[in-house]
Enzyme design. Structure first.
Site, PDB file in Angstrom:
ATOM      1  N   TYR A 156       0.841  -1.197   0.000  1.00 32.61           N
ATOM      2  CA  TYR A 156       0.000   0.000   0.000  1.00 32.61           C
ATOM      3  C   TYR A 156       0.872   1.241   0.000  1.00 32.61           C
ATOM      4  O   TYR A 156       2.026   1.222   0.431  1.00 32.61           O
ATOM      5  CB  TYR A 156      -0.982   0.009   1.175  1.00 32.61           C
ATOM      6  N   TYR A 165       0.761   5.264   1.150  1.00 29.21           N
ATOM      7  CA  TYR A 165       0.095   6.332   1.889  1.00 29.21           C
ATOM      8  C   TYR A 165      -0.037   7.569   1.004  1.00 29.21           C
ATOM      9  O   TYR A 165       0.724   7.762   0.057  1.00 29.21           O
ATOM     10  CB  TYR A 165       0.892   6.691   3.148  1.00 29.21           C
ATOM     11  N   TYR A 216       4.600   0.845   1.739  1.00 30.07           N
ATOM     12  CA  TYR A 216       4.840  -0.220   2.702  1.00 30.07           C
ATOM     13  C   TYR A 216       4.353  -1.553   2.131  1.00 30.07           C
ATOM     14  O   TYR A 216       3.416  -1.597   1.337  1.00 30.07           O
ATOM     15  CB  TYR A 216       4.076   0.042   4.012  1.00 30.07           C
ATOM     16  N   ARG A 237      13.928  -0.440   5.899  1.00 36.10           N
ATOM     17  CA  ARG A 237      13.727  -1.202   7.135  1.00 36.10           C
ATOM     18  C   ARG A 237      12.849  -2.414   6.836  1.00 36.10           C
ATOM     19  O   ARG A 237      11.924  -2.345   6.036  1.00 36.10           O
ATOM     20  CB  ARG A 237      13.044  -0.273   8.141  1.00 36.10           C
ATOM     21  N   GLU A 267       6.879  -1.365  18.512  1.00 36.98           N
ATOM     22  CA  GLU A 267       8.160  -1.911  18.060  1.00 36.98           C
ATOM     23  C   GLU A 267       9.224  -1.770  19.151  1.00 36.98           C
ATOM     24  O   GLU A 267       9.080  -0.925  20.040  1.00 36.98           O
ATOM     25  CB  GLU A 267       8.637  -1.156  16.817  1.00 36.98           C
TER      26      GLU A 267
END
Length: 179
Positions: A19, A21, A27, A49, A72
């Site tokens: 997806y 943003y 991401y 990351r 996280e």
């Protein structure tokens, strides 16, 4: 891309998403099972990351709408609302100040650097948090099945999301083609 109708939690678990943003950050995210997610970040301040086996709270809010939230080791909190039948998502990321100031520390395979993430969380400032509330458009939905270790299994590279969307990354059994 898989075309299916999402209704139950079982419909959601084992699903692989890409997806983007509204701010342009891309991401890739996988509902590995009922308590674990894997993901790679392809765009934004922490692009590069990637994480496996992140413990998360995964819930069905109502038919076809899902809430996923986790914290996280960096201290970053994430809350995602998936509406896959409409290919929409709303996410809010709460970055500690240290991640905003030193994102490069987090841009790696997190699982190999948990002590560094915890040390950085204690060493640098946490507040004020950088809150990023964004809507996203889901550009890929794949039915990977639960606990598929091939879904998120290598570092992100620039063409990876397009390779997945164009059918060049996984075979018909949702296993990586070029290991």
């Amino acid at each position: 891309m898989t075309e299916k109708t999402f209704k139950t939690l079982d419909d959601f678990l084992g699903t692989h998403f890409i997806y983007t943003y509204d701010n342009g950050w891309e991401y890739e995210w996988y509902a590995k099972n009922d308590h674990t997610v894997d993901y790679r970040i392809h765009g934004g301040m922490v692009a590069g990351r990637w994480v496996k086996d992140q413990e998360a709270n995964i819930n069905l809010l109502t038919e076809g709408i899902y809430k996923v939230a986790w914290t996280e080791p960096t201290g970053t909190d994430v809350a995602l609302d998936f509406v896959p039948n409409e290919k929409k998502l709303n996410g809010t990321i709460f970055f500690p100040k240290w991640v905003q100031d030193h994102p490069e520390i987090t841009v790696k395979y997190q699982n190999d650097f948990i002590p560094l993430m915890e040390e950085s969380r204690e060493k640098y400032e946490t507040y004020p948090k950088m809150v990023v509330p964004e809507f996203a458009h889901i550009t890929y939905i794949g039915d990977a099945g639960q606990n598929n270790e091939d879904v998120i299994s290598e570092a992100p590279y620039p063409e990876l999301p397009d390779d997945i969307r164009n059918g060049k990354y996984f075979d018909e059994n949702y296993h990586r083609i070029n290991k």
